[in-house]
Design a protein around this motif. Structure first.
Motif, PDB file in Angstrom:
ATOM      1  N   LEU A  56       0.812  -1.218   0.000  1.00  0.00           N
ATOM      2  CA  LEU A  56       0.000   0.000   0.000  1.00  0.00           C
ATOM      3  C   LEU A  56       0.847   1.271   0.000  1.00  0.00           C
ATOM      4  N   SER A  57       2.157   1.128   0.231  1.00  0.00           N
ATOM      5  CA  SER A  57       3.122   2.224   0.037  1.00  0.00           C
ATOM      6  C   SER A  57       2.755   3.517   0.757  1.00  0.00           C
ATOM      7  N   PHE A  58       2.327   3.428   1.998  1.00  0.00           N
ATOM      8  CA  PHE A  58       2.040   4.605   2.821  1.00  0.00           C
ATOM      9  C   PHE A  58       0.956   5.506   2.225  1.00  0.00           C
ATOM     10  N   GLY A  59       0.110   4.916   1.369  1.00  0.00           N
ATOM     11  CA  GLY A  59      -1.007   5.680   0.843  1.00  0.00           C
ATOM     12  C   GLY A  59      -2.121   5.803   1.868  1.00  0.00           C
ATOM     13  N   PRO A  60      -3.251   6.435   1.510  1.00  0.00           N
ATOM     14  CA  PRO A  60      -4.367   6.594   2.469  1.00  0.00           C
ATOM     15  C   PRO A  60      -4.861   5.264   3.037  1.00  0.00           C
ATOM     16  N   ALA A  61      -4.920   4.216   2.190  1.00  0.00           N
ATOM     17  CA  ALA A  61      -5.398   2.914   2.662  1.00  0.00           C
ATOM     18  C   ALA A  61      -4.460   2.330   3.715  1.00  0.00           C
ATOM     19  N   TRP A  63      -2.728   3.919   6.063  1.00  0.00           N
ATOM     20  CA  TRP A  63      -2.998   4.507   7.383  1.00  0.00           C
ATOM     21  C   TRP A  63      -4.375   4.133   7.888  1.00  0.00           C
ATOM     22  N   LEU A  64      -5.325   3.946   6.974  1.00  0.00           N
ATOM     23  CA  LEU A  64      -6.671   3.534   7.385  1.00  0.00           C
ATOM     24  C   LEU A  64      -6.673   2.121   7.947  1.00  0.00           C
ATOM     25  N   LEU A  65      -5.894   1.229   7.326  1.00  0.00           N
ATOM     26  CA  LEU A  65      -5.886  -0.181   7.728  1.00  0.00           C
ATOM     27  C   LEU A  65      -4.834  -0.492   8.792  1.00  0.00           C
ATOM     28  N   ALA A  69      -4.145  -3.945  10.975  1.00  0.00           N
ATOM     29  CA  ALA A  69      -2.895  -4.689  10.790  1.00  0.00           C
ATOM     30  C   ALA A  69      -2.190  -4.891  12.125  1.00  0.00           C
ATOM     31  N   TRP A  70      -2.175  -3.857  12.975  1.00  0.00           N
ATOM     32  CA  TRP A  70      -1.559  -3.993  14.296  1.00  0.00           C
ATOM     33  C   TRP A  70      -2.219  -5.111  15.098  1.00  0.00           C
ATOM     34  N   LEU A  71      -3.548  -5.177  15.044  1.00  0.00           N
ATOM     35  CA  LEU A  71      -4.262  -6.198  15.802  1.00  0.00           C
ATOM     36  C   LEU A  71      -3.887  -7.599  15.317  1.00  0.00           C
ATOM     37  N   ILE A  72      -3.878  -7.798  14.003  1.00  0.00           N
ATOM     38  CA  ILE A  72      -3.541  -9.113  13.444  1.00  0.00           C
ATOM     39  C   ILE A  72      -2.091  -9.469  13.747  1.00  0.00           C
TER      40      ILE A  72
END
Length: 348
Positions: A56-61, A63-65, A69-72
């Motif tokens: 996702l290369s630090f795009g908006p998605a 930071w949204l996800l 991702a941290w939880l998983i």
């Protein structure tokens, strides 16, 4: 601060002791293939999650996800620590040398933990369960500042407690990791290394190789965001909940209610209790049983004399009729049902 000690009645029922001796010969010992598959699954989930986020290369998605991702990632980091626990009991591989390599390098090193130091404390925890000689018990109840996070029933709401204890969980985990990496036991004395001598250079080489790769490929920011951040921001709370479930908010009157089993559903198992670590009471009764065999051991113990009626068991951490949350709040369940065989329940 005075450390609570176990009650004088610590003997198991003779019938249950006989049944445990029978089950010990049936279930004890490593199941290497199953251990390796579980470790592969954990790393597979981690690589897929980290790979997807990297794409996702630090795009908006990105930071949204990132919170998801941290939880998983934190859930699988926790799972790797649970496998480290099995390796500590010699259950990663039938051969000791391979068991040490797998435990130290595949499970301990990625989580900044040294298995030989963890083993010293953890085996003492099994020998001196919930007493002033139990290093884990002392770390939690040895100071007034820390003990307030481990005393139940709660005097506040569960949500407020979790928010209030989050910072405490981060500090506690950092102290634990420092302790398990610094060569001292909980009491401050030098820990005795029990791993083969070749482990340290292999571990050092692993860290140097990782640092070199991150430098060459410019991956330090991703490493901090997708590995270190979950360790600091999510993993502490997961481990706090699991640690409470293992030995707190319990009567602690005899061996069958000094720990608990949490027969939870798949969602809670994935997030809070990987690799059957929820069957912690059964693990304390027979520590030599691999996590893969704990469900079968649990079913056999349900038929053992003196077990089902006395064992402290819940049907979930937060989801269910008789949960860990009920115990933390000091409330009776609405149905008064106690888990029996996995996936079923009977009146308590």
């Amino acid at each position: 601060m005075t450390i609570p000690t176990p009650p004088p009645s610590t003997r198991l029922d003779d019938g249950l002791r006989h049944r445990l001796r029978q089950l010990s010969t049936r279930f004890n010992g490593p199941r290497a293939g199953a251990f390796h598959r579980a470790l592969g699954f954990d790393y597979g989930v981690l690589m897929l999650t980290i790979g997807a986020m990297t794409a996702l290369s630090f795009g908006p998605a990105f930071w949204l996800l990132l919170p998801l991702a941290w939880l998983i990632i934190a859930a699988r980091q926790h799972a790797i620590l649970v496998l480290l626990h099995d390796a500590t009991h010699g259950l990663a591989h039938p051969r000791r040398g391979w068991n040490e390599v797998i435990g130290e390098l595949a499970c301990g090193a990625p989580m900044f933990v040294t298995m030989s130091k963890y083993r010293k404390d953890h085996l003492a925890h099994h020998r001196e369960l919930n007493s002033a000689a139990d290093p884990d018990w002392v770390r939690k109840l040895g100071s007034t500042a820390e003990a307030r996070f481990w005393q139940f029933p709660l005097s506040t709401s569960a949500s407020r407690f979790l928010l209030w204890s989050w910072f405490g969980s981060v500090c506690y985990l950092l102290r634990s990791f420092t302790h398990l990496s610094a060569g001292t036991t909980a009491g401050g004395e030098a820990a005795v290394a029990t791993s083969p001598g070749y482990i340290r250079p292999l571990r050092t080489g692993l860290y140097l190789g990782l640092a070199g790769a991150l430098t060459v490929f410019g991956g330090w920011l991703l490493f901090l965001l997708l590995w270190v951040a979950p360790v600091l921001l999510v993993l502490p709370l997961i481990m706090r909940i699991r640690s409470i479930a293992e030995h707190f908010a319990l009567p602690n009157e005899q061996p069958l209610n000094a720990s608990r089993n949490v027969v939870c559903g798949p969602l809670e198992a994935f997030l809070l209790a990987p690799h059957n670590v929820n069957l912690h009471l059964d693990h304390h009764l027979l520590p030599g049983v691999s996590f893969t065999e704990l469900p079968a051991l649990h079913r056999s113990l349900q038929e053992a004399p003196g077990y089902a009626a006395a064992a402290h068991q819940n049907d979930g951490y937060f989801l269910g009729a008789r949960t860990l949350l009920h115990d933390m709040l000091g409330r009776e369940s609405t149905t008064r049902k106690q888990p029996s065989k996995l996936g079923r329940s009977v009146p308590a």
